[in-house]
Scaffold this motif. Structure first.
Motif, mmCIF file in Angstrom:
data_model
loop_
_atom_site.group_PDB
_atom_site.id
_atom_site.type_symbol
_atom_site.label_atom_id
_atom_site.label_comp_id
_atom_site.label_asym_id
_atom_site.label_seq_id
_atom_site.Cartn_x
_atom_site.Cartn_y
_atom_site.Cartn_z
ATOM 1 N N MET A 1 0.851 -1.199 0.000
ATOM 2 C CA MET A 1 0.000 0.000 0.000
ATOM 3 C C MET A 1 0.885 1.247 0.000
ATOM 4 S SD MET A 1 -2.991 1.051 2.691
ATOM 5 C CE MET A 1 -3.933 2.538 2.449
ATOM 6 N N ALA A 2 0.612 2.145 -0.899
ATOM 7 C CA ALA A 2 1.435 3.343 -1.035
ATOM 8 C C ALA A 2 1.236 4.272 0.154
ATOM 9 C CB ALA A 2 1.097 4.076 -2.332
ATOM 10 N N ALA A 3 2.344 4.856 0.600
ATOM 11 C CA ALA A 3 2.287 5.796 1.718
ATOM 12 C C ALA A 3 1.646 7.093 1.264
ATOM 13 C CB ALA A 3 3.686 6.055 2.257
ATOM 14 N N ARG A 4 0.894 7.705 2.178
ATOM 15 C CA ARG A 4 0.218 8.954 1.856
ATOM 16 C C ARG A 4 0.949 10.142 2.472
ATOM 17 N NH1 ARG A 4 -5.858 8.107 3.714
ATOM 18 N NH2 ARG A 4 -4.722 7.558 5.624
ATOM 19 N N ALA A 5 0.728 11.300 1.847
ATOM 20 C CA ALA A 5 1.316 12.519 2.383
ATOM 21 C C ALA A 5 0.667 12.854 3.716
ATOM 22 C CB ALA A 5 1.129 13.661 1.397
ATOM 23 N N ARG A 6 1.406 13.473 4.592
ATOM 24 C CA ARG A 6 0.879 13.840 5.899
ATOM 25 C C ARG A 6 1.159 15.311 6.170
ATOM 26 N NH1 ARG A 6 4.765 12.303 10.917
ATOM 27 N NH2 ARG A 6 6.762 12.972 10.009
ATOM 28 N N THR A 7 0.363 15.867 7.063
ATOM 29 C CA THR A 7 0.494 17.279 7.423
ATOM 30 C C THR A 7 1.294 17.407 8.710
ATOM 31 O OG1 THR A 7 -1.623 17.823 6.392
ATOM 32 C CG2 THR A 7 -0.757 19.378 8.004
ATOM 33 N N VAL A 8 2.295 18.268 8.683
ATOM 34 C CA VAL A 8 3.105 18.529 9.871
ATOM 35 C C VAL A 8 3.163 20.032 10.095
ATOM 36 C CG1 VAL A 8 4.531 16.456 9.570
ATOM 37 C CG2 VAL A 8 5.265 18.620 8.553
ATOM 38 N N TRP A 9 3.469 20.398 11.320
ATOM 39 C CA TRP A 9 3.677 21.810 11.669
ATOM 40 C C TRP A 9 5.164 22.008 11.910
ATOM 41 C CZ3 TRP A 9 -0.251 25.373 11.601
ATOM 42 C CH2 TRP A 9 -1.541 24.855 11.489
ATOM 43 N N ARG A 10 5.742 23.004 11.235
ATOM 44 C CA ARG A 10 7.188 23.198 11.299
ATOM 45 C C ARG A 10 7.518 24.628 11.727
ATOM 46 N NH1 ARG A 10 10.523 19.588 9.293
ATOM 47 N NH2 ARG A 10 8.961 18.825 7.820
ATOM 48 N N CYS A 11 8.495 24.746 12.644
ATOM 49 C CA CYS A 11 8.944 26.055 13.122
ATOM 50 C C CYS A 11 9.766 26.728 12.034
ATOM 51 C CB CYS A 11 9.771 25.895 14.402
ATOM 52 S SG CYS A 11 10.507 27.435 14.994
ATOM 53 N N GLN A 12 9.420 27.958 11.703
ATOM 54 C CA GLN A 12 10.132 28.693 10.661
ATOM 55 C C GLN A 12 11.431 29.306 11.146
ATOM 56 O OE1 GLN A 12 8.609 28.688 7.319
ATOM 57 N NE2 GLN A 12 7.843 27.056 8.644
ATOM 58 N N ASN A 13 11.718 29.181 12.440
ATOM 59 C CA ASN A 13 12.952 29.735 12.981
ATOM 60 C C ASN A 13 14.059 28.698 13.078
ATOM 61 O OD1 ASN A 13 14.424 31.985 14.336
ATOM 62 N ND2 ASN A 13 14.389 30.572 16.069
ATOM 63 N N CYS A 14 13.721 27.490 13.546
ATOM 64 C CA CYS A 14 14.751 26.470 13.754
ATOM 65 C C CYS A 14 14.505 25.197 12.972
ATOM 66 C CB CYS A 14 14.887 26.138 15.243
ATOM 67 S SG CYS A 14 13.451 25.309 15.944
ATOM 68 N N GLY A 15 13.299 25.006 12.395
ATOM 69 C CA GLY A 15 13.022 23.822 11.597
ATOM 70 C C GLY A 15 12.450 22.659 12.372
ATOM 71 N N ALA A 16 12.191 22.820 13.674
ATOM 72 C CA ALA A 16 11.608 21.736 14.469
ATOM 73 C C ALA A 16 10.197 21.443 13.981
ATOM 74 C CB ALA A 16 11.602 22.117 15.942
ATOM 75 N N SER A 17 9.791 20.158 14.021
ATOM 76 C CA SER A 17 8.474 19.755 13.543
ATOM 77 C C SER A 17 7.623 19.252 14.704
ATOM 78 C CB SER A 17 8.604 18.658 12.481
ATOM 79 O OG SER A 17 9.259 17.524 13.007
ATOM 80 N N ALA A 18 6.300 19.334 14.535
ATOM 81 C CA ALA A 18 5.341 18.865 15.536
ATOM 82 C C ALA A 18 4.109 18.349 14.810
ATOM 83 C CB ALA A 18 4.969 19.987 16.508
ATOM 84 N N LEU A 19 3.341 17.503 15.477
ATOM 85 C CA LEU A 19 2.143 16.928 14.869
ATOM 86 C C LEU A 19 0.955 17.874 14.944
ATOM 87 C CD1 LEU A 19 2.421 13.231 16.142
ATOM 88 C CD2 LEU A 19 3.080 14.177 13.917
ATOM 89 N N ARG A 20 1.021 18.891 15.780
ATOM 90 C CA ARG A 20 -0.062 19.866 15.905
ATOM 91 C C ARG A 20 0.532 21.253 16.093
ATOM 92 N NH1 ARG A 20 -0.675 21.303 21.230
ATOM 93 N NH2 ARG A 20 0.388 19.965 22.745
ATOM 94 N N TRP A 21 -0.320 22.253 15.943
ATOM 95 C CA TRP A 21 0.152 23.629 16.089
ATOM 96 C C TRP A 21 0.532 23.894 17.536
ATOM 97 C CZ3 TRP A 21 -1.319 27.876 18.958
ATOM 98 C CH2 TRP A 21 -0.732 29.107 18.587
ATOM 99 N N MET A 22 1.612 24.635 17.731
ATOM 100 C CA MET A 22 2.074 25.015 19.067
ATOM 101 C C MET A 22 2.345 26.514 19.088
ATOM 102 S SD MET A 22 4.740 21.850 19.758
ATOM 103 C CE MET A 22 5.052 22.360 21.442
ATOM 104 N N GLY A 23 1.948 27.160 20.146
ATOM 105 C CA GLY A 23 2.169 28.600 20.236
ATOM 106 C C GLY A 23 3.618 28.960 20.452
#
Length: 450
Positions: free
Chosen positions: A1-23
């Motif tokens: 089964m082909a993998a699907r694209a996923r949505t991530v939240w990424r910090c525009q300052n350092c590049g850190a990623s998270a599964l949900r929005w963080m303040g």
């Protein structure tokens, strides 16, 4: 089964990623920097990739010096280590309006005048705006081709078709890859566009110059990996309202990472300063309290700079301690040493310290001239005009040797300094630096104030 694209939240300052929005980013601590991005899956294979590369012994690799091409701007060549290396990737960062585009346009015209093809990708400005700037600067070679394009795939196709010698991208934050989701300037886009331009540079041998924006802290905007991907990182320093601009190398795979180039902004653009020491001391016509000359080293270049200090009664419960061009921590340390080891008192006094000319000094050799300037301001006694100083001051009040003492003394003597206070290694012969006056403690150095 082909993998699907996923949505991530990424910090525009350092590049850190998270599964949900963080303040607030948990990595760099910045607020409101998370942006939603779509992450495309990468195909994987269980079979090991075949390669024709063969491991080579270190002794079998030839130590051939990389050929360089002069940019036509002497101070820029100095920072680069002698000129541009074919196929290299250079990143130039700085605040808006400080002169990044002006410098690269001057360099592009000089390269084109020398017979080399230059492709200038103007993503932030229209060709008409770049043309107006070129006319103000008095440049306009027909070998400089302007490409008003943001799509990096179009830039790549144009480079492969025209095969220019030098590619200028102004700026990397405006470029975007249509195969990747996200707005131009996002972490993913900046990283992908830089990687694509790096492949072009290495495959075709095209020297690529990138313009990068900086954050409010003075760092290159975007992920930190951007600086690791390129071969050379140059920073523009100085105030837009100040005459002098400094280009400093903080990374250079083909040369020294501690050189600087000094420019002066004029009507015809940025002009290299041939004798920076004389220029920086030009306004020092008479001896006044709170002024001391430092014999500094920037890479292989000796510089004489003026350290200024002002000590005045404070009307605040906590007196001010402000430093411009110096680290505040170093100022506080020197004040503490002067109070404990030299018997001076700065209680109830506001202290302001500045490096004249807009330079930033980070080396420990600034301790002794800083102490002289502070002592001179507090006692209202001027340091003689023919005296310079350098040396690290320890917490015990001792003056410690620093590197390249003979070079510092020779530069001071060339500018008319008859005495240079400092400590030097015991291996330094007196005939190498006859103007050097060795001092052991900061109290001994302050004796010139009377």
């Amino acid at each position: 089964m082909a993998a699907r694209a996923r949505t991530v939240w990424r910090c525009q300052n350092c590049g850190a990623s998270a599964l949900r929005w963080m303040g607030r980013c948990t990595e760099c601590g910045e607020y409101g920097t998370f942006v939603e991005e779509i992450e495309q899956p990468v195909g994987t294979s269980r079979q090991a990739a075949s390669s024709s590369a063969v491991p080579l012994g270190l002794d079998a690799v030839g130590a051939v010096e990389a050929p360089r091409v002069s940019t036509g701007v002497e101070e820029l060549d100095r920072v680069l280590g002698g000129g541009l290396v074919g196929g290299s990737l250079v990143l130039l960062g700085g605040e808006p309006g400080i002169g990044k585009s002006t410098l690269l346009l001057q360099a592009a015209d000089a390269l084109a005048t020398g017979g080399r093809e230059v492709l200038y990708v103007c993503g932030e400005e229209s060709p008409q705006q770049v043309g107006l700037r070129a006319r103000r600067l008095g440049v306009g070679s027909e070998r400089v081709a302007l490409l008003p394009e943001l799509d990096v795939t179009v830039v790549e196709a144009t480079v492969r078709e025209r095969r220019p010698t030098v590619l200028v991208v102004d700026s990397i934050q405006t470029a975007f890859d249509p195969e990747l989701a996200g707005a131009p300037g996002s972490v993913g886009q900046v990283r992908a566009c830089t990687a694509r331009l790096m492949r072009i540079a290495k495959d075709l041998g095209v020297t690529t110059l990138l313009v990068g924006h900086v954050t409010k802290d003075g760092a290159i905007a975007g992920p930190r990996v951007l600086e690791h991907m390129v071969d050379t990182v140059l920073y523009f320093e100085g105030d837009r309202d100040h005459a002098f601009r400094i280009v400093r190398a903080v990374k250079n795979r083909f040369g020294s990472a501690s050189e600087i180039g000094i420019f002066e902004m004029g009507e015809r653009g940025l002009l290299g300063v041939g004798s920076p020491s004389a220029t920086l001391l030009a306004e020092r016509a008479e001896a006044v309290s709170g002024s001391a000359v430092m014999a500094a080293m920037e890479g292989t270049r000796p510089l004489l700079v003026e350290i200024q200090a002002l000590v005045t009664p404070s009307y605040l419960p906590a007196p001010r301690r402000l430093a411009t061009g110096l680290e505040t921590g170093r100022l506080l340390q020197v004040i503490a040493v002067l109070e404990r080891r030299a018997g001076l008192s700065f209680a109830g006094q506001d202290v302001y310290v500045s490096v004249a000319g807009g330079l930033r000094i980070a080396e420990p050799a600034v301790d002794l001239p800083l102490a002289l300037a502070l002592g001179s301001a507090l006692k209202d006694a001027a340091v003689p005009l023919d005296v310079a100083a350098f040396g690290e001051v320890g917490l015990t009040g001792q003056v410690r040797p620093v590197s390249q003492a003979a070079t510092r003394v020779r530069e001071a003597a060339r500018l008319g300094m008859h005495r240079v206070l400092g400590a030097a290694p015991t291996t330094l012969d007196a005939s190498e630096a006859p103007e050097l006056v060795r001092v052991a403690t900061v109290s001994e150095a302050l004796g010139i104030l009377g």
